[in-house]
Write a protein that holds these residues in place. Structure first.
Motif, PDB file in Angstrom:
ATOM      1  N   SER A  18       0.754  -1.191   0.145  1.00 23.47           N
ATOM      2  CA  SER A  18      -0.212  -0.071  -0.109  1.00 23.47           C
ATOM      3  C   SER A  18       0.909   1.270   0.008  1.00 23.47           C
ATOM      4  O   SER A  18       0.587   2.254  -0.628  1.00 23.47           O
ATOM      5  CB  SER A  18      -1.174   0.127   1.233  1.00 23.47           C
ATOM      6  OG  SER A  18      -1.916  -1.136   1.172  1.00 23.47           O
ATOM      7  N   VAL A  19       1.785   1.217   0.832  1.00 22.97           N
ATOM      8  CA  VAL A  19       2.773   2.443   0.923  1.00 22.97           C
ATOM      9  C   VAL A  19       3.489   2.545  -0.493  1.00 22.97           C
ATOM     10  O   VAL A  19       3.517   3.746  -1.054  1.00 22.97           O
ATOM     11  CB  VAL A  19       3.746   2.234   1.941  1.00 22.97           C
ATOM     12  CG1 VAL A  19       5.162   3.348   1.821  1.00 22.97           C
ATOM     13  CG2 VAL A  19       3.352   2.232   3.321  1.00 22.97           C
ATOM     14  N   LEU A  20       3.970   1.622  -1.138  1.00 16.40           N
ATOM     15  CA  LEU A  20       4.682   1.714  -2.399  1.00 16.40           C
ATOM     16  C   LEU A  20       3.758   2.258  -3.406  1.00 16.40           C
ATOM     17  O   LEU A  20       4.104   3.042  -4.402  1.00 16.40           O
ATOM     18  CB  LEU A  20       5.345   0.308  -2.835  1.00 16.40           C
ATOM     19  CG  LEU A  20       6.487  -0.068  -1.976  1.00 16.40           C
ATOM     20  CD1 LEU A  20       7.057  -1.212  -2.233  1.00 16.40           C
ATOM     21  CD2 LEU A  20       7.666   0.966  -2.199  1.00 16.40           C
ATOM     22  N   LEU A  21       2.489   1.776  -3.578  1.00 15.96           N
ATOM     23  CA  LEU A  21       1.418   2.125  -4.541  1.00 15.96           C
ATOM     24  C   LEU A  21       0.901   3.390  -4.256  1.00 15.96           C
ATOM     25  O   LEU A  21       0.913   4.503  -5.104  1.00 15.96           O
ATOM     26  CB  LEU A  21       0.193   0.961  -4.378  1.00 15.96           C
ATOM     27  CG  LEU A  21       0.393  -0.142  -5.187  1.00 15.96           C
ATOM     28  CD1 LEU A  21      -0.912  -1.041  -4.650  1.00 15.96           C
ATOM     29  CD2 LEU A  21       0.720   0.092  -6.487  1.00 15.96           C
ATOM     30  N   SER A  22       0.844   3.980  -2.875  1.00 13.48           N
ATOM     31  CA  SER A  22       0.444   5.632  -2.790  1.00 13.48           C
ATOM     32  C   SER A  22       1.622   6.414  -2.961  1.00 13.48           C
ATOM     33  O   SER A  22       1.403   7.390  -3.653  1.00 13.48           O
ATOM     34  CB  SER A  22      -0.083   5.424  -1.382  1.00 13.48           C
ATOM     35  OG  SER A  22       0.926   5.433  -0.591  1.00 13.48           O
ATOM     36  N   LEU A  25       1.742   6.363  -6.981  1.00 11.50           N
ATOM     37  CA  LEU A  25       0.705   7.390  -7.406  1.00 11.50           C
ATOM     38  C   LEU A  25       0.760   8.918  -7.178  1.00 11.50           C
ATOM     39  O   LEU A  25       0.588   9.481  -7.857  1.00 11.50           O
ATOM     40  CB  LEU A  25      -0.726   6.835  -7.036  1.00 11.50           C
ATOM     41  CG  LEU A  25      -1.235   5.273  -7.554  1.00 11.50           C
ATOM     42  CD1 LEU A  25      -2.372   5.091  -6.792  1.00 11.50           C
ATOM     43  CD2 LEU A  25      -1.671   5.724  -8.969  1.00 11.50           C
ATOM     44  N   ALA A  26       1.237   9.244  -5.925  1.00  7.17           N
ATOM     45  CA  ALA A  26       1.605  10.414  -5.684  1.00  7.17           C
ATOM     46  C   ALA A  26       2.837  10.942  -6.426  1.00  7.17           C
ATOM     47  O   ALA A  26       2.664  12.295  -6.840  1.00  7.17           O
ATOM     48  CB  ALA A  26       1.868  10.497  -4.238  1.00  7.17           C
ATOM     49  N   LEU A  27       3.712  10.323  -6.842  1.00  5.96           N
ATOM     50  CA  LEU A  27       4.824  10.663  -7.757  1.00  5.96           C
ATOM     51  C   LEU A  27       4.217  11.054  -9.034  1.00  5.96           C
ATOM     52  O   LEU A  27       4.596  12.074  -9.781  1.00  5.96           O
ATOM     53  CB  LEU A  27       5.783   9.743  -7.896  1.00  5.96           C
ATOM     54  CG  LEU A  27       7.176   9.926  -8.609  1.00  5.96           C
ATOM     55  CD1 LEU A  27       7.907  10.998  -7.581  1.00  5.96           C
ATOM     56  CD2 LEU A  27       7.997   8.776  -8.386  1.00  5.96           C
ATOM     57  N   CYS A  28       3.335  10.375  -9.704  1.00  2.00           N
ATOM     58  CA  CYS A  28       2.780  10.619 -10.906  1.00  2.00           C
ATOM     59  C   CYS A  28       1.826  11.715 -10.734  1.00  2.00           C
ATOM     60  O   CYS A  28       2.011  12.524 -11.624  1.00  2.00           O
ATOM     61  CB  CYS A  28       1.908   9.260 -11.426  1.00  2.00           C
ATOM     62  SG  CYS A  28       3.025   7.794 -11.933  1.00  2.00           S
ATOM     63  N   LEU A  29       1.246  11.910  -9.790  1.00  2.00           N
ATOM     64  CA  LEU A  29       0.384  12.941  -9.730  1.00  2.00           C
ATOM     65  C   LEU A  29       1.234  14.173  -9.469  1.00  2.00           C
ATOM     66  O   LEU A  29       0.941  15.271  -9.937  1.00  2.00           O
ATOM     67  CB  LEU A  29      -0.713  12.752  -8.181  1.00  2.00           C
ATOM     68  CG  LEU A  29      -1.800  14.015  -8.109  1.00  2.00           C
ATOM     69  CD1 LEU A  29      -2.772  13.988  -9.372  1.00  2.00           C
ATOM     70  CD2 LEU A  29      -2.445  13.646  -6.920  1.00  2.00           C
ATOM     71  N   GLU A  30       2.148  14.032  -8.853  1.00  3.14           N
ATOM     72  CA  GLU A  30       3.179  15.051  -8.488  1.00  3.14           C
ATOM     73  C   GLU A  30       3.576  15.909  -9.920  1.00  3.14           C
ATOM     74  O   GLU A  30       3.720  16.852 -10.054  1.00  3.14           O
ATOM     75  CB  GLU A  30       4.130  15.012  -7.624  1.00  3.14           C
ATOM     76  CG  GLU A  30       5.287  15.975  -7.249  1.00  3.14           C
ATOM     77  CD  GLU A  30       6.527  15.768  -6.832  1.00  3.14           C
ATOM     78  OE1 GLU A  30       7.442  16.178  -6.344  1.00  3.14           O
ATOM     79  OE2 GLU A  30       6.915  14.230  -6.790  1.00  3.14           O
ATOM     80  N   THR A  37       6.979  18.196  -3.404  1.00  2.00           N
ATOM     81  CA  THR A  37       7.072  17.043  -2.675  1.00  2.00           C
ATOM     82  C   THR A  37       6.592  16.614  -1.519  1.00  2.00           C
ATOM     83  O   THR A  37       6.463  15.347  -1.178  1.00  2.00           O
ATOM     84  CB  THR A  37       8.784  16.937  -2.446  1.00  2.00           C
ATOM     85  OG1 THR A  37       9.513  17.217  -3.504  1.00  2.00           O
ATOM     86  CG2 THR A  37       9.352  15.599  -1.987  1.00  2.00           C
ATOM     87  N   ASP A  38       5.730  17.709  -0.869  1.00  2.00           N
ATOM     88  CA  ASP A  38       5.196  17.365   0.187  1.00  2.00           C
ATOM     89  C   ASP A  38       4.031  16.239  -0.170  1.00  2.00           C
ATOM     90  O   ASP A  38       3.443  15.487   0.918  1.00  2.00           O
ATOM     91  CB  ASP A  38       4.631  18.797   1.037  1.00  2.00           C
ATOM     92  CG  ASP A  38       3.870  19.484   0.057  1.00  2.00           C
ATOM     93  OD1 ASP A  38       3.824  19.055  -1.209  1.00  2.00           O
ATOM     94  OD2 ASP A  38       3.079  20.206   0.551  1.00  2.00           O
ATOM     95  N   VAL A  39       3.574  16.117  -1.162  1.00  2.48           N
ATOM     96  CA  VAL A  39       2.381  15.437  -1.502  1.00  2.48           C
ATOM     97  C   VAL A  39       2.908  13.752  -1.220  1.00  2.48           C
ATOM     98  O   VAL A  39       2.248  13.056  -0.818  1.00  2.48           O
ATOM     99  CB  VAL A  39       1.925  15.479  -2.650  1.00  2.48           C
ATOM    100  CG1 VAL A  39       1.035  14.535  -3.284  1.00  2.48           C
ATOM    101  CG2 VAL A  39       1.409  16.893  -3.077  1.00  2.48           C
ATOM    102  N   LEU A  40       4.190  13.680  -1.666  1.00  2.00           N
ATOM    103  CA  LEU A  40       4.779  12.034  -1.507  1.00  2.00           C
ATOM    104  C   LEU A  40       4.767  11.706   0.104  1.00  2.00           C
ATOM    105  O   LEU A  40       4.413  10.967   0.510  1.00  2.00           O
ATOM    106  CB  LEU A  40       6.109  12.373  -2.083  1.00  2.00           C
ATOM    107  CG  LEU A  40       6.181  12.550  -3.654  1.00  2.00           C
ATOM    108  CD1 LEU A  40       7.735  12.452  -4.032  1.00  2.00           C
ATOM    109  CD2 LEU A  40       5.473  11.302  -4.491  1.00  2.00           C
ATOM    110  N   ALA A  45       2.631   8.955   4.565  1.00  2.00           N
ATOM    111  CA  ALA A  45       2.187   9.249   6.067  1.00  2.00           C
ATOM    112  C   ALA A  45       0.651   8.594   6.397  1.00  2.00           C
ATOM    113  O   ALA A  45       0.282   8.115   7.284  1.00  2.00           O
ATOM    114  CB  ALA A  45       2.509  10.642   6.554  1.00  2.00           C
ATOM    115  N   LEU A  46      -0.232   9.332   5.489  1.00  2.35           N
ATOM    116  CA  LEU A  46      -1.725   8.868   5.371  1.00  2.35           C
ATOM    117  C   LEU A  46      -1.698   7.192   5.224  1.00  2.35           C
ATOM    118  O   LEU A  46      -2.386   6.719   6.156  1.00  2.35           O
ATOM    119  CB  LEU A  46      -2.445   9.581   4.447  1.00  2.35           C
ATOM    120  CG  LEU A  46      -3.747   9.190   4.542  1.00  2.35           C
ATOM    121  CD1 LEU A  46      -4.525   9.610   5.848  1.00  2.35           C
ATOM    122  CD2 LEU A  46      -4.546   9.825   3.473  1.00  2.35           C
ATOM    123  N   THR A  47      -0.965   6.693   4.374  1.00  2.00           N
ATOM    124  CA  THR A  47      -0.939   5.283   4.323  1.00  2.00           C
ATOM    125  C   THR A  47      -0.685   4.525   5.553  1.00  2.00           C
ATOM    126  O   THR A  47      -1.362   3.476   5.968  1.00  2.00           O
ATOM    127  CB  THR A  47      -0.351   4.688   2.917  1.00  2.00           C
ATOM    128  OG1 THR A  47      -0.565   5.548   1.884  1.00  2.00           O
ATOM    129  CG2 THR A  47      -0.365   3.264   2.634  1.00  2.00           C
TER     130      THR A  47
END
Length: 116
Positions: A18-22, A25-30, A37-40, A45-47
């Motif tokens: 789950s951490v690696l997937l999130s 996905l956050a890296l692609c979204l970024e 970088t705070d999105v990553l 952290a949320l995951t």
């Protein structure tokens, strides 16, 4: 003992997946949305937070969390804008929103114990 070790290994593998997937996905979204970088960091952290809090929950509680998380995120955007535009009113709305679950849990009847 062995069953517990297998379950812990399974949960650790699910959490790491789950951490690696999130993170990915956050890296692609970024990259697509031009975010920082705070999105990553927030995604990871949320995951991890959800993995830790939902580990012992049954399926019903997990589904409730799955439904409430996007709703909470959707409500947080206008509350954040309200805080930046009208600080006192926004802070009051935020405080009421944070304290509402505690108040409802305090006034709820105690849970009934199931017969074995």
């Amino acid at each position: 003992m062995t069953v517990k070790l297998i379950r812990n290994a399974y949960e650790a593998a699910l959490t790491m997946t789950s951490v690696l997937l999130s993170w990915s996905l956050a890296l692609c979204l970024e990259a697509v949305a031009g975010l920082h970088t705070d999105v990553l960091v927030l995604a990871v952290a949320l995951t991890l937070t959800l993995a830790g809090t939902q580990r012992t929950a049954d399926i019903r509680r997990r589904l409730i969390a799955l439904a409430l998380l996007p709703a909470t995120a959707a409500v947080s955007i206008p509350v954040g804008r309200l805080i930046s535009a009208h600080f006192v009113l926004g802070a009051a709305v935020f405080t009421a929103g944070i304290s509402a679950p505690s108040g409802s849990a305090a006034t709820a009847p105690p849970p009934r114990r199931r017969a074995p």
